[in-house]
Design a protein around this motif. Structure first.
Motif, PDB file in Angstrom:
ATOM      1  N   ARG A  67     -35.062  33.225  40.876  1.00  0.00           N
ATOM      2  CA  ARG A  67     -35.974  32.785  41.937  1.00  0.00           C
ATOM      3  C   ARG A  67     -37.403  32.959  41.465  1.00  0.00           C
ATOM      4  NH1 ARG A  67     -33.398  37.043  45.199  1.00  0.00           N
ATOM      5  NH2 ARG A  67     -34.458  38.987  44.755  1.00  0.00           N
ATOM      6  N   GLY A  68     -38.327  32.364  42.224  1.00  0.00           N
ATOM      7  CA  GLY A  68     -39.740  32.386  41.866  1.00  0.00           C
ATOM      8  C   GLY A  68     -40.232  33.762  41.446  1.00  0.00           C
ATOM      9  N   GLY A  69     -40.925  33.818  40.322  1.00  0.00           N
ATOM     10  CA  GLY A  69     -41.472  35.063  39.804  1.00  0.00           C
ATOM     11  C   GLY A  69     -40.608  35.708  38.748  1.00  0.00           C
ATOM     12  N   ALA A  70     -39.347  35.282  38.634  1.00  0.00           N
ATOM     13  CA  ALA A  70     -38.412  35.903  37.682  1.00  0.00           C
ATOM     14  C   ALA A  70     -38.667  35.401  36.263  1.00  0.00           C
ATOM     15  CB  ALA A  70     -36.974  35.604  38.081  1.00  0.00           C
ATOM     16  N   SER A  85     -39.071  25.074  39.282  1.00  0.00           N
ATOM     17  CA  SER A  85     -40.289  24.799  38.529  1.00  0.00           C
ATOM     18  C   SER A  85     -40.409  25.932  37.515  1.00  0.00           C
ATOM     19  CB  SER A  85     -41.481  24.780  39.476  1.00  0.00           C
ATOM     20  OG  SER A  85     -42.671  24.582  38.746  1.00  0.00           O
ATOM     21  N   ILE A  86     -40.344  25.591  36.222  1.00  0.00           N
ATOM     22  CA  ILE A  86     -40.276  26.590  35.152  1.00  0.00           C
ATOM     23  C   ILE A  86     -41.509  26.493  34.251  1.00  0.00           C
ATOM     24  CG2 ILE A  86     -38.953  27.424  33.164  1.00  0.00           C
ATOM     25  CD1 ILE A  86     -37.304  27.739  35.632  1.00  0.00           C
ATOM     26  N   ASP A  87     -42.189  27.629  34.088  1.00  0.00           N
ATOM     27  CA  ASP A  87     -43.338  27.708  33.178  1.00  0.00           C
ATOM     28  C   ASP A  87     -42.804  27.971  31.775  1.00  0.00           C
ATOM     29  OD1 ASP A  87     -45.622  28.215  31.749  1.00  0.00           O
ATOM     30  OD2 ASP A  87     -46.322  29.847  33.018  1.00  0.00           O
ATOM     31  N   THR A  88     -42.934  26.978  30.899  1.00  0.00           N
ATOM     32  CA  THR A  88     -42.424  27.092  29.528  1.00  0.00           C
ATOM     33  C   THR A  88     -43.545  27.342  28.518  1.00  0.00           C
ATOM     34  OG1 THR A  88     -42.574  24.704  29.201  1.00  0.00           O
ATOM     35  CG2 THR A  88     -40.463  25.558  30.010  1.00  0.00           C
ATOM     36  N   ALA A  89     -44.737  27.656  29.000  1.00  0.00           N
ATOM     37  CA  ALA A  89     -45.899  27.803  28.108  1.00  0.00           C
ATOM     38  C   ALA A  89     -45.657  28.827  27.000  1.00  0.00           C
ATOM     39  CB  ALA A  89     -47.139  28.176  28.914  1.00  0.00           C
ATOM     40  N   ALA A  90     -44.914  29.899  27.287  1.00  0.00           N
ATOM     41  CA  ALA A  90     -44.666  30.930  26.271  1.00  0.00           C
ATOM     42  C   ALA A  90     -43.905  30.374  25.076  1.00  0.00           C
ATOM     43  CB  ALA A  90     -43.884  32.094  26.887  1.00  0.00           C
ATOM     44  N   LEU A  91     -43.091  29.340  25.307  1.00  0.00           N
ATOM     45  CA  LEU A  91     -42.298  28.758  24.218  1.00  0.00           C
ATOM     46  C   LEU A  91     -42.904  27.485  23.660  1.00  0.00           C
ATOM     47  CD1 LEU A  91     -38.678  29.096  25.648  1.00  0.00           C
ATOM     48  CD2 LEU A  91     -39.832  30.590  24.050  1.00  0.00           C
ATOM     49  N   LEU A  96     -48.299  22.682  31.949  1.00  0.00           N
ATOM     50  CA  LEU A  96     -47.691  22.332  33.238  1.00  0.00           C
ATOM     51  C   LEU A  96     -46.226  22.749  33.275  1.00  0.00           C
ATOM     52  CD1 LEU A  96     -49.208  18.757  33.675  1.00  0.00           C
ATOM     53  CD2 LEU A  96     -49.977  20.901  34.715  1.00  0.00           C
ATOM     54  N   PRO A  97     -45.781  23.268  34.427  1.00  0.00           N
ATOM     55  CA  PRO A  97     -44.371  23.660  34.546  1.00  0.00           C
ATOM     56  C   PRO A  97     -43.438  22.458  34.441  1.00  0.00           C
ATOM     57  CG  PRO A  97     -45.670  24.477  36.410  1.00  0.00           C
ATOM     58  CD  PRO A  97     -46.546  23.554  35.631  1.00  0.00           C
ATOM     59  N   ARG A  98     -42.224  22.718  33.948  1.00  0.00           N
ATOM     60  CA  ARG A  98     -41.185  21.693  33.882  1.00  0.00           C
ATOM     61  C   ARG A  98     -40.262  21.860  35.088  1.00  0.00           C
ATOM     62  NH1 ARG A  98     -38.804  21.946  27.714  1.00  0.00           N
ATOM     63  NH2 ARG A  98     -40.638  21.124  26.648  1.00  0.00           N
ATOM     64  N   LYS A  99     -39.617  20.774  35.491  1.00  0.00           N
ATOM     65  CA  LYS A  99     -38.632  20.805  36.578  1.00  0.00           C
ATOM     66  C   LYS A  99     -37.226  20.846  35.976  1.00  0.00           C
ATOM     67  CE  LYS A  99     -41.657  20.194  39.929  1.00  0.00           C
ATOM     68  NZ  LYS A  99     -42.192  21.377  40.525  1.00  0.00           N
ATOM     69  N   TYR A 100     -36.393  21.731  36.505  1.00  0.00           N
ATOM     70  CA  TYR A 100     -34.992  21.831  36.090  1.00  0.00           C
ATOM     71  C   TYR A 100     -34.117  21.824  37.324  1.00  0.00           C
ATOM     72  CZ  TYR A 100     -36.415  23.229  31.389  1.00  0.00           C
ATOM     73  OH  TYR A 100     -36.955  23.271  30.139  1.00  0.00           O
ATOM     74  N   PRO A 101     -33.002  21.141  37.333  1.00  0.00           N
ATOM     75  CA  PRO A 101     -32.545  20.212  36.302  1.00  0.00           C
ATOM     76  C   PRO A 101     -33.297  18.886  36.420  1.00  0.00           C
ATOM     77  CG  PRO A 101     -31.007  20.189  38.125  1.00  0.00           C
ATOM     78  CD  PRO A 101     -32.056  21.216  38.450  1.00  0.00           C
ATOM     79  N   SER A 102     -33.355  18.170  35.320  1.00  0.00           N
ATOM     80  CA  SER A 102     -33.989  16.848  35.331  1.00  0.00           C
ATOM     81  C   SER A 102     -33.410  16.028  34.191  1.00  0.00           C
ATOM     82  CB  SER A 102     -35.510  16.974  35.164  1.00  0.00           C
ATOM     83  OG  SER A 102     -35.834  17.445  33.874  1.00  0.00           O
ATOM     84  N   ILE A 109     -32.108  26.197  30.675  1.00  0.00           N
ATOM     85  CA  ILE A 109     -33.393  26.888  30.838  1.00  0.00           C
ATOM     86  C   ILE A 109     -33.428  28.014  29.815  1.00  0.00           C
ATOM     87  CG2 ILE A 109     -34.852  28.170  32.448  1.00  0.00           C
ATOM     88  CD1 ILE A 109     -33.167  26.777  34.715  1.00  0.00           C
ATOM     89  N   LEU A 110     -34.474  28.046  29.017  1.00  0.00           N
ATOM     90  CA  LEU A 110     -34.519  28.983  27.892  1.00  0.00           C
ATOM     91  C   LEU A 110     -35.049  30.359  28.286  1.00  0.00           C
ATOM     92  CD1 LEU A 110     -35.832  26.590  25.094  1.00  0.00           C
ATOM     93  CD2 LEU A 110     -33.470  27.204  25.640  1.00  0.00           C
ATOM     94  N   SER A 111     -34.533  31.350  27.599  1.00  0.00           N
ATOM     95  CA  SER A 111     -34.966  32.738  27.763  1.00  0.00           C
ATOM     96  C   SER A 111     -36.457  32.864  27.489  1.00  0.00           C
ATOM     97  CB  SER A 111     -34.188  33.616  26.769  1.00  0.00           C
ATOM     98  OG  SER A 111     -34.646  34.940  26.802  1.00  0.00           O
ATOM     99  N   GLY A 112     -37.135  33.711  28.267  1.00  0.00           N
ATOM    100  CA  GLY A 112     -38.556  33.948  28.052  1.00  0.00           C
ATOM    101  C   GLY A 112     -39.454  33.053  28.896  1.00  0.00           C
ATOM    102  N   THR A 113     -38.860  32.091  29.601  1.00  0.00           N
ATOM    103  CA  THR A 113     -39.651  31.243  30.494  1.00  0.00           C
ATOM    104  C   THR A 113     -39.737  31.913  31.869  1.00  0.00           C
ATOM    105  OG1 THR A 113     -37.687  29.969  31.105  1.00  0.00           O
ATOM    106  CG2 THR A 113     -39.018  29.123  29.281  1.00  0.00           C
ATOM    107  N   THR A 114     -40.678  31.478  32.688  1.00  0.00           N
ATOM    108  CA  THR A 114     -40.899  32.092  33.997  1.00  0.00           C
ATOM    109  C   THR A 114     -40.639  31.086  35.105  1.00  0.00           C
ATOM    110  OG1 THR A 114     -42.629  33.470  33.014  1.00  0.00           O
ATOM    111  CG2 THR A 114     -42.584  33.331  35.411  1.00  0.00           C
ATOM    112  N   VAL A 115     -39.863  31.525  36.107  1.00  0.00           N
ATOM    113  CA  VAL A 115     -39.598  30.672  37.260  1.00  0.00           C
ATOM    114  C   VAL A 115     -40.833  30.703  38.161  1.00  0.00           C
ATOM    115  CG1 VAL A 115     -38.092  30.239  39.236  1.00  0.00           C
ATOM    116  CG2 VAL A 115     -37.146  31.225  37.139  1.00  0.00           C
TER     117      VAL A 115
END
Length: 137
Positions: A67-70, A85-91, A96-102, A109-115
């Motif tokens: 959930r959001g913040g995780a 809505s997933i923040d993938t900036a770390a990877l 801009l956040p990506r939408k999953y599923p799409s 959804i990859l490890s290290g990303t933020t919901v």
């Protein structure tokens, strides 16, 4: 003349070194204790039971609730729930956040990303050094 000064300075240096070492050890122990207390956990469904599971104990096949913040603790596949809505900036460095599923990004959804927003159940696919980010270590 110089010998008493030498011994006074030597004593001061040794006392300073001993105190510094002691403080360093106290700080290291305090940090270890805080780290143990802070080990993150996540709601996990395993063997038909839902419980709060330390992320270090997750295994492929576990179903987790994101959930959001995780922070995504493993490479996971979206099962059901909201569009996340997933923040993938770390990877990826993408601002801009990506939408999953799409269709564009799929369900993985990859490890290290933020919901950033949404709630969903996801199945753990890869953990630790087997994850996409773990492969780059």
């Amino acid at each position: 003349g110089d010998w008493p000064d030498f011994f006074v300075i030597l004593a001061m240096v040794l006392v300073n070194a001993a105190l510094g070492f002691r403080e360093e050890m106290k700080a290291k122990n305090a940090l270890a204790e805080l780290t143990n207390q802070m080990e993150s956990s996540i709601p996990c469904l395993r063997d038909g039971k839902t419980e709060s599971m330390p992320v270090s104990k997750l295994v492929p096949g576990d179903v987790i609730h994101l959930r959001g913040g995780a922070l995504t603790p493993a490479d996971v596949e979206w099962l059901e729930g909201d569009i996340l809505s997933i923040d993938t900036a770390a990877l990826t460095g993408e601002p801009l956040p990506r939408k999953y599923p799409s269709e564009e990004y799929g369900k993985l959804i990859l490890s290290g990303t933020t919901v950033k927003s949404g709630e969903a159940y996801c199945v753990v696919r890869l953990t630790g050094t087997n994850t996409e980010i773990g492969q780059g270590q």
